[in-house]
Design a protein around this motif. Structure first.
Motif, PDB file in Angstrom:
ATOM      1  N   GLY A   8      -9.244  36.051  63.861  1.00  0.00           N
ATOM      2  CA  GLY A   8      -8.260  36.312  62.823  1.00  0.00           C
ATOM      3  C   GLY A   8      -7.047  37.115  63.232  1.00  0.00           C
ATOM      4  N   GLY A   9      -6.988  37.546  64.469  1.00  0.00           N
ATOM      5  CA  GLY A   9      -5.831  38.326  64.899  1.00  0.00           C
ATOM      6  C   GLY A   9      -4.623  37.449  65.137  1.00  0.00           C
ATOM      7  N   GLY A  10      -3.547  38.087  65.584  1.00  0.00           N
ATOM      8  CA  GLY A  10      -2.341  37.334  65.884  1.00  0.00           C
ATOM      9  C   GLY A  10      -1.093  38.124  65.635  1.00  0.00           C
ATOM     10  N   LEU A  11       0.012  37.402  65.504  1.00  0.00           N
ATOM     11  CA  LEU A  11       1.331  37.991  65.284  1.00  0.00           C
ATOM     12  C   LEU A  11       1.697  37.867  63.812  1.00  0.00           C
ATOM     13  CD1 LEU A  11       4.069  39.101  66.365  1.00  0.00           C
ATOM     14  CD2 LEU A  11       4.725  36.708  66.727  1.00  0.00           C
ATOM     15  N   VAL A  12       2.165  38.964  63.239  1.00  0.00           N
ATOM     16  CA  VAL A  12       2.566  38.962  61.831  1.00  0.00           C
ATOM     17  C   VAL A  12       3.814  39.820  61.688  1.00  0.00           C
ATOM     18  CG1 VAL A  12       1.075  40.916  61.263  1.00  0.00           C
ATOM     19  CG2 VAL A  12       1.726  39.307  59.471  1.00  0.00           C
ATOM     20  N   SER A  17       0.274  40.263  56.075  1.00  0.00           N
ATOM     21  CA  SER A  17      -1.165  40.482  55.972  1.00  0.00           C
ATOM     22  C   SER A  17      -1.905  39.656  57.017  1.00  0.00           C
ATOM     23  CB  SER A  17      -1.672  40.080  54.584  1.00  0.00           C
ATOM     24  OG  SER A  17      -1.067  40.844  53.571  1.00  0.00           O
ATOM     25  N   LEU A  18      -3.060  40.167  57.400  1.00  0.00           N
ATOM     26  CA  LEU A  18      -4.000  39.454  58.244  1.00  0.00           C
ATOM     27  C   LEU A  18      -5.406  39.794  57.791  1.00  0.00           C
ATOM     28  CD1 LEU A  18      -2.747  39.872  61.951  1.00  0.00           C
ATOM     29  CD2 LEU A  18      -2.860  37.742  60.645  1.00  0.00           C
ATOM     30  N   ARG A  19      -6.319  38.878  58.062  1.00  0.00           N
ATOM     31  CA  ARG A  19      -7.734  39.127  57.779  1.00  0.00           C
ATOM     32  C   ARG A  19      -8.518  38.910  59.061  1.00  0.00           C
ATOM     33  NH1 ARG A  19     -12.302  35.793  54.530  1.00  0.00           N
ATOM     34  NH2 ARG A  19     -13.402  37.525  53.540  1.00  0.00           N
ATOM     35  N   LEU A  20      -9.180  39.981  59.498  1.00  0.00           N
ATOM     36  CA  LEU A  20     -10.044  39.899  60.666  1.00  0.00           C
ATOM     37  C   LEU A  20     -11.480  39.643  60.229  1.00  0.00           C
ATOM     38  CD1 LEU A  20      -8.771  42.930  62.792  1.00  0.00           C
ATOM     39  CD2 LEU A  20      -7.917  40.585  62.752  1.00  0.00           C
ATOM     40  N   SER A  21     -12.186  38.870  61.048  1.00  0.00           N
ATOM     41  CA  SER A  21     -13.603  38.615  60.813  1.00  0.00           C
ATOM     42  C   SER A  21     -14.382  38.925  62.077  1.00  0.00           C
ATOM     43  CB  SER A  21     -13.837  37.150  60.435  1.00  0.00           C
ATOM     44  OG  SER A  21     -13.146  36.801  59.272  1.00  0.00           O
ATOM     45  N   CYS A  22     -15.613  39.342  61.899  1.00  0.00           N
ATOM     46  CA  CYS A  22     -16.487  39.619  63.034  1.00  0.00           C
ATOM     47  C   CYS A  22     -17.906  39.212  62.662  1.00  0.00           C
ATOM     48  CB  CYS A  22     -16.442  41.096  63.401  1.00  0.00           C
ATOM     49  SG  CYS A  22     -17.642  41.578  64.664  1.00  0.00           S
ATOM     50  N   VAL A  63      -4.770  54.053  56.950  1.00  0.00           N
ATOM     51  CA  VAL A  63      -4.896  52.691  56.432  1.00  0.00           C
ATOM     52  C   VAL A  63      -5.379  52.666  54.978  1.00  0.00           C
ATOM     53  CG1 VAL A  63      -5.396  51.870  58.757  1.00  0.00           C
ATOM     54  CG2 VAL A  63      -7.292  52.259  57.159  1.00  0.00           C
ATOM     55  N   LYS A  64      -5.691  53.809  54.418  1.00  0.00           N
ATOM     56  CA  LYS A  64      -6.165  53.850  53.034  1.00  0.00           C
ATOM     57  C   LYS A  64      -5.125  53.242  52.101  1.00  0.00           C
ATOM     58  CE  LYS A  64      -9.301  57.797  53.307  1.00  0.00           C
ATOM     59  NZ  LYS A  64      -9.528  59.221  52.951  1.00  0.00           N
ATOM     60  N   GLY A  65      -5.596  52.380  51.204  1.00  0.00           N
ATOM     61  CA  GLY A  65      -4.701  51.724  50.263  1.00  0.00           C
ATOM     62  C   GLY A  65      -4.071  50.456  50.801  1.00  0.00           C
ATOM     63  N   ARG A  66      -4.184  50.217  52.104  1.00  0.00           N
ATOM     64  CA  ARG A  66      -3.607  49.005  52.707  1.00  0.00           C
ATOM     65  C   ARG A  66      -4.690  48.072  53.261  1.00  0.00           C
ATOM     66  NH1 ARG A  66      -0.508  49.307  57.136  1.00  0.00           N
ATOM     67  NH2 ARG A  66      -1.543  51.182  57.976  1.00  0.00           N
ATOM     68  N   PHE A  67      -5.738  48.646  53.819  1.00  0.00           N
ATOM     69  CA  PHE A  67      -6.805  47.859  54.437  1.00  0.00           C
ATOM     70  C   PHE A  67      -8.056  47.930  53.569  1.00  0.00           C
ATOM     71  CE2 PHE A  67      -5.433  48.335  59.200  1.00  0.00           C
ATOM     72  CZ  PHE A  67      -4.157  47.917  58.856  1.00  0.00           C
ATOM     73  N   THR A  68      -8.812  46.833  53.573  1.00  0.00           N
ATOM     74  CA  THR A  68     -10.082  46.791  52.859  1.00  0.00           C
ATOM     75  C   THR A  68     -11.145  46.189  53.771  1.00  0.00           C
ATOM     76  OG1 THR A  68      -8.951  46.501  50.729  1.00  0.00           O
ATOM     77  CG2 THR A  68     -11.298  45.950  50.832  1.00  0.00           C
ATOM     78  N   ILE A  69     -12.237  46.918  53.919  1.00  0.00           N
ATOM     79  CA  ILE A  69     -13.356  46.409  54.717  1.00  0.00           C
ATOM     80  C   ILE A  69     -14.433  45.892  53.777  1.00  0.00           C
ATOM     81  CG2 ILE A  69     -14.537  48.655  54.887  1.00  0.00           C
ATOM     82  CD1 ILE A  69     -15.262  47.833  57.808  1.00  0.00           C
ATOM     83  N   MET A  82      -6.108  43.269  55.963  1.00  0.00           N
ATOM     84  CA  MET A  82      -5.035  44.201  56.301  1.00  0.00           C
ATOM     85  C   MET A  82      -3.755  43.759  55.602  1.00  0.00           C
ATOM     86  SD  MET A  82      -5.809  44.784  60.367  1.00  0.00           S
ATOM     87  CE  MET A  82      -5.400  43.090  60.813  1.00  0.00           C
ATOM     88  N   ASN A  83      -3.261  44.594  54.715  1.00  0.00           N
ATOM     89  CA  ASN A  83      -2.026  44.309  53.978  1.00  0.00           C
ATOM     90  C   ASN A  83      -0.951  45.334  54.344  1.00  0.00           C
ATOM     91  OD1 ASN A  83      -3.414  42.231  52.600  1.00  0.00           O
ATOM     92  ND2 ASN A  83      -4.065  43.662  50.997  1.00  0.00           N
TER      93      ASN A  83
END
Length: 115
Positions: A8-12, A17-22, A63-69, A82-83
């Protein structure tokens, strides 16, 4: 042995926003913590966010308020939404799973925030 595969990574662009998965596989202890760390060039690896198998979460202040795990226990998968990304979020992001006496890392995935 445990394997972690990130995607899910890359250039933005800034503000995007991006969404990473593991996905974790192998001999996984049911009570564990999965998390995301990141390492920017010239800096130490730092915790971004973590979530326990019971759903408790912990975030870095930056990252609080921008990222959600979040996680799917049935699939042993952890996500990082990640927003409002900005340049300081540029780093290699590493997935981690841990329980008492064990910790495993993914190979890392690049996230680049740039216009």
């Amino acid at each position: 042995q445990v394997q972690l595969v990130e995607s899910g990574g890359g250039l933005v662009q800034p503000g995007g926003s991006l969404r990473l998965s593991c996905a974790a596989s192998g001999s996984i202890f049911s009570s564990n913590v999965m998390g995301w760390y990141r390492q920017a060039p010239g800096k130490q690896r730092e915790l971004v966010a973590a979530i326990s198998s019971s759903g408790s979460t912990n975030y870095a202040d930056s990252v609080k308020g921008r990222f959600t795990i979040s996680r799917d226990n049935a699939q042993n998968t952890v996500y990082l939404q990640m927003n409002s990304l900005n340049a300081v979020d540029t780093a290699v992001y590493y997935c981690n799973i841990a329980w008492p006496g064990r910790a495993y890392w993914g190979q890392g995935i690049q996230v680049t925030v740039s216009s």
